[in-house]
Write a protein that holds these residues in place. Structure first.
Motif, short mmCIF file in Angstrom:
data_model
loop_
_atom_site.label_atom_id
_atom_site.label_comp_id
_atom_site.label_asym_id
_atom_site.label_seq_id
_atom_site.Cartn_x
_atom_site.Cartn_y
_atom_site.Cartn_z
N ILE A 192 0.96 -1.11 -0.03
CA ILE A 192 -0.13 0.08 -0.31
C ILE A 192 0.92 1.26 -0.03
CG2 ILE A 192 -1.87 1.28 1.34
CD1 ILE A 192 -2.74 -1.31 2.35
N GLY A 193 0.78 1.98 -1.02
CA GLY A 193 1.95 3.04 -1.29
C GLY A 193 1.49 4.33 -0.27
N PRO A 194 2.44 5.00 -0.10
CA PRO A 194 2.21 6.21 0.92
C PRO A 194 1.35 7.23 0.28
CG PRO A 194 4.46 6.14 0.31
CD PRO A 194 3.83 4.83 -0.34
N GLY A 195 0.19 7.91 1.02
CA GLY A 195 -0.42 9.02 0.30
C GLY A 195 0.21 10.23 0.56
N ARG A 251 -7.83 11.57 -5.76
CA ARG A 251 -8.39 12.80 -5.48
C ARG A 251 -7.18 13.70 -5.01
NH1 ARG A 251 -9.96 9.78 -1.39
NH2 ARG A 251 -9.89 10.29 0.92
N THR A 252 -6.23 13.43 -4.43
CA THR A 252 -5.02 14.09 -3.77
C THR A 252 -3.79 13.98 -4.54
OG1 THR A 252 -6.29 13.91 -1.99
CG2 THR A 252 -3.96 14.72 -1.75
N VAL A 253 -3.43 12.85 -5.21
CA VAL A 253 -2.10 12.50 -5.81
C VAL A 253 -2.12 12.52 -7.12
CG1 VAL A 253 -0.43 10.55 -5.89
CG2 VAL A 253 -1.70 11.12 -3.72
N PRO A 254 -1.49 13.57 -7.60
CA PRO A 254 -1.24 13.73 -9.21
C PRO A 254 -0.12 12.50 -9.64
CG PRO A 254 -0.10 15.33 -8.11
CD PRO A 254 -0.77 14.69 -7.00
N TRP A 255 -0.13 11.88 -10.77
CA TRP A 255 0.65 10.81 -11.14
C TRP A 255 2.04 11.40 -11.10
CZ3 TRP A 255 -0.61 6.08 -11.44
CH2 TRP A 255 0.50 4.94 -12.16
#
Lengths: 371, 349
Positions: A192-195, A251-255
């Motif tokens: 599970i990658g960090p947010g 919704r928060t992390v841009p690629w």
């Protein structure tokens, strides 16, 4: 906080939990590492283990900056107060971390000039208010907080404030994950990658985990529904034999990450050749120091820093817990010598540390029932 | 803990007094029970520490309590140190089941404090005493050197008449009893945190400081002996108060997390700072344990009191797991709610 409530909706959570039960292969044991300490805290805070089948094991990763900080760095920072009469500033997270002669909070109670700040800019403001004193900001955190340190250093240069400096303990997440993947006792199925880190660095830097190590990575948010959805996505990848980087927290992390933040990091910081991680040992290219052009604001360049090394108590098994080889309660010191109130190992200090989270939310339930 | 089957009084081994010893959580309890009680109250009857001491004088039951007030800043939205000094001691009497009669107050004033500030606080105390229906009948003042106190420290001592209809003790609490709170939790702690000005957060919050005696009186009148126990959840918040109760009565507690009233502003600030509303201080709330049969009647009585509109039943006492507070979320997850360790510190990194 209506935005949060939707991600705690009992009906949607039930759906996700049911979907997980449909997707798991009962004959298989799944080990999924949540890299980020914020996720560890959320998993215990929201008791998500209650909603998962028993053959899904969540392994707590190295993403708690306070937990992986060697004790010597705290001692070194605190020694500046005695040796140079600086005002020592840091985040609340660090205030209870034990050094050999006590935590910053204990030093403060003895009268040392130690201030808790909410932002490095508050430390800079303190320097402006006390032009006769040196103010040192004990900087800590992954790429989440490093940009705010970088911008503060740039601001100090713009305003030509010379009684302010940064003791950088910033670390980067990707080398730590690589070190875990390369460790011989590694038995993980997915990440599970960090947010929060990913809001800055984006999803791209995790590509090697999916491509070279063939492990699925799903970047997740911090609400119960976020984490359950990310597990659904991981299970689908494993079922289909895929290994990809996916972004549940879009919704928060841009690629591609946050470009202005990444530019500020690249301008102010460079990678150290190596840095010690508590429990994991020395990891190359895993930490940030100020570039020589910013030496005026670099505490390590301005003050004599001998490099204090403190060996962790031999009995503490923080490293094994950090790598996911041991569960917190399997450490010999857990809940005996080492408790959140009197921590021995760093994983017990921060509420994001696996041991403190396990102690607060799980152990007491089981332990008190037995007494 | 499994290794401690007989939790006797804790021994106090800490080398010095730290801020955590004053923060109302575990360290405070260790200091009081491990260092102070053995010297001063070794012969005290009963094994639990209450908010007030009980005396019997000529057949009349009296409750006696004292509290010191140290707060920065002195004024904050919704109140000031003067309000806290009166309401805090009134509330300690109220939750002991006593009608507050009179207060004494001691002022420790830092040299250099503007007279206007002192005047404002004395006026605040007078007004709060009027609202609470209690008289301030005497006191003392001391002035200390500049730099030795944060402007003003106040100690108040209160005496109250024990209501003979109330029979309150942790020992009378039974499994199945219900837990009630009088209103939204966390307002005071978050208001003061924001009023310190260290965080750039704006919220239209104010402290809940008030006398809780009207609530205590309403409960005693409405349900009498079905009222088992009361406390005002100040430092350390609702979580600490309930953990102390669970320990004192050797029972467990289940908290229905969604039913605990919390304002959106408090919840939002807590989410941002990594704090738990259950650990945040209150200065005008009361938590009561009542029998299951009387719980609806008790709730109705609380809601009839002005300012009690958002009172709620938030949980129940359980036979097991003993000495543990468990919060249940609406989606079914459960977690242990511990006492606070030291002051709540914000998580940033």
């Amino acid at each position: 906080m209506k935005f949060v409530d939707e991600f705690r909706d009992p009906r949607l959570i039930k759906q996700a939990s049911d979907e997980i039960r449909r997707l798991v292969d009962p004959a298989r044991h799944y080990r999924i590492m949540e890299v980020c300490g914020g996720h560890t805290h959320a998993i215990y805070r929201f008791a998500l283990a209650d909603l998962l089948p028993p053959n899904i094991e969540l392994v707590h990763g190295p993403g708690c900056p306070v937990c992986v900080l060697p004790m010597g760095r705290i001692d070194e920072g605190l020694s500046l107060v005695e040796r140079y009469q600086v005002i020592f500033t840091t985040f609340g997270d660090v205030m209870r971390v034990p050094g050999r002669h006590g935590s910053p909070l204990e030093h403060q109670a003895r009268g040392a000039q130690i201030r808790m700040v909410y932002s490095p800019l508050d430390a800079l403001k303190l320097a402006q208010e006390h032009p006769d004193r040196q103010v040192v900001f004990f900087a800590i955190g992954f790429e989440t907080t490093a940009p705010s340190t970088a911008l503060t250093v740039r601001r100090a240069r713009e305003l030509d404030i010379r009684n302010f400096s940064v003791f950088s303990n910033h670390v980067t997440i990707v080398p730590a994950v690589r070190a875990i993947l390369d460790s011989p006792d590694m038995r993980l199925d997915a990440f599970i990658g960090p947010g929060h880190v990913s809001t800055v660095i984006g999803a791209r830097p995790y590509g090697f985990i999916a491509q070279r190590y063939r492990k699925p990575v799903v970047i997740a948010g911090f609400e119960p529904l976020d984490l359950l959805q990310s597990i659904v996505m991981i299970l689908r990848q494993l079922r289909d034999g895929r290994s990809e980087v996916e972004n549940q927290y879009n919704r928060t992390v841009p690629w591609d990450g946050n470009m202005p933040a990444l530019r500020a990091l690249a301008d102010v910081f460079e990678l150290r050749p190596y840095f010690e991680w508590r429990g994991l040992g020395f990891i190359s290219q895993s930490a940030l120091k100020l570039r020589p052009g910013y030496a005026m604001w670099d505490a390590e360049a301005r003050f004599d820093m001998p490099g204090i090394a403190v060996t962790d108590p031999k009995a503490a098994q923080c490293g094994e817990v950090l790598k996911g080889v041991l569960k917190p309660h399997q450490c010999k010191l857990f809940a005996r010598e080492c408790t959140p109130e009197l921590p021995v190992g760093a994983l017990m200090v921060s509420s994001e540390g696996a041991c403190a989270a396990y102690f607060n939310y799980v152990h007491r339930r089981a332990g008190t029932a037995a007494s | 803990m499994s290794t401690l089957t007989l939790p006797g009084p804790p021994t106090f081994r800490d080398a010095q007094i730290d801020m955590a010893h004053g923060a109302g959580g575990k360290a405070s309890r260790r200091l009081v029970e491990g260092l102070i009680v053995p010297h001063l109250m070794a012969t005290a009857v009963g094994d639990t520490l209450n908010d007030a001491a009980f005396l019997s004088v000529g057949g009349a039951g009296l409750a006696l309590t004292t509290d010191s007030f140290v707060v920065r800043p002195l004024r904050f939205p919704g109140g000031s140190i003067g309000d806290l000094a009166v309401n805090g001691t009134v509330n300690d009497l109220a939750v002991a089941g006593a009608a507050p009669l009179a207060l004494l107050c001691s002022l420790i004033i830092e040299a250099g404090t503007p007279s206007e500030i002192l005047k404002a606080e004395v006026a605040a105390m007078g007004a709060a005493a009027d609202r609470a229906g209690v008289r301030i009948v005497g006191g003392d003042t001391k002035v200390v050197e500049h730099g030795k106190a944060d402007g003003l420290y106040i100690t108040t001592t209160g005496i109250g008449r024990v209501d003979s209809r109330a029979t309150l003790s942790a020992g009378s609490v039974r499994p199945g009893d219900r837990i009630l709170v009088t209103g939204c939790i966390g307002d005071h702690g978050i208001t003061v945190l924001l009023a310190r000005g260290d965080i750039d957060l704006a919220a239209s919050l104010k402290s809940d400081t008030r006398s809780v005696y009207p609530f205590a009186e309403a409960l005693i009148e409405a349900i009498g002996p079905d009222l088992r126990w009361m406390r005002d959840p100040t430092r350390g918040g609702l979580a600490t108060t309930l953990n102390e109760l669970a320990r004192d009565c050797d029972l467990g507690i289940t908290l229905e997390e969604e039913t605990v009233p919390v304002r959106d502003e408090v919840r939002g600030a807590c989410e941002l700072l990594g704090l738990d509303p259950l650990h945040i201080a209150n200065e005008g709330q009361l938590v009561a344990i009542v029998s299951a049969e009387a719980s609806e009647k008790a709730l109705a009585a609380l809601r009839r009191v002005a300012g009690g509109e958002s009172a709620a039943i938030v949980g129940r006492m359980e036979a097991s797991p003993r000495r543990t507070v468990v919060a249940v979320a609406s989606y079914g997850g459960t977690r242990v709610v511990d006492m606070l360790v030291g002051d709540p510190l914000p998580r940033i990194c």
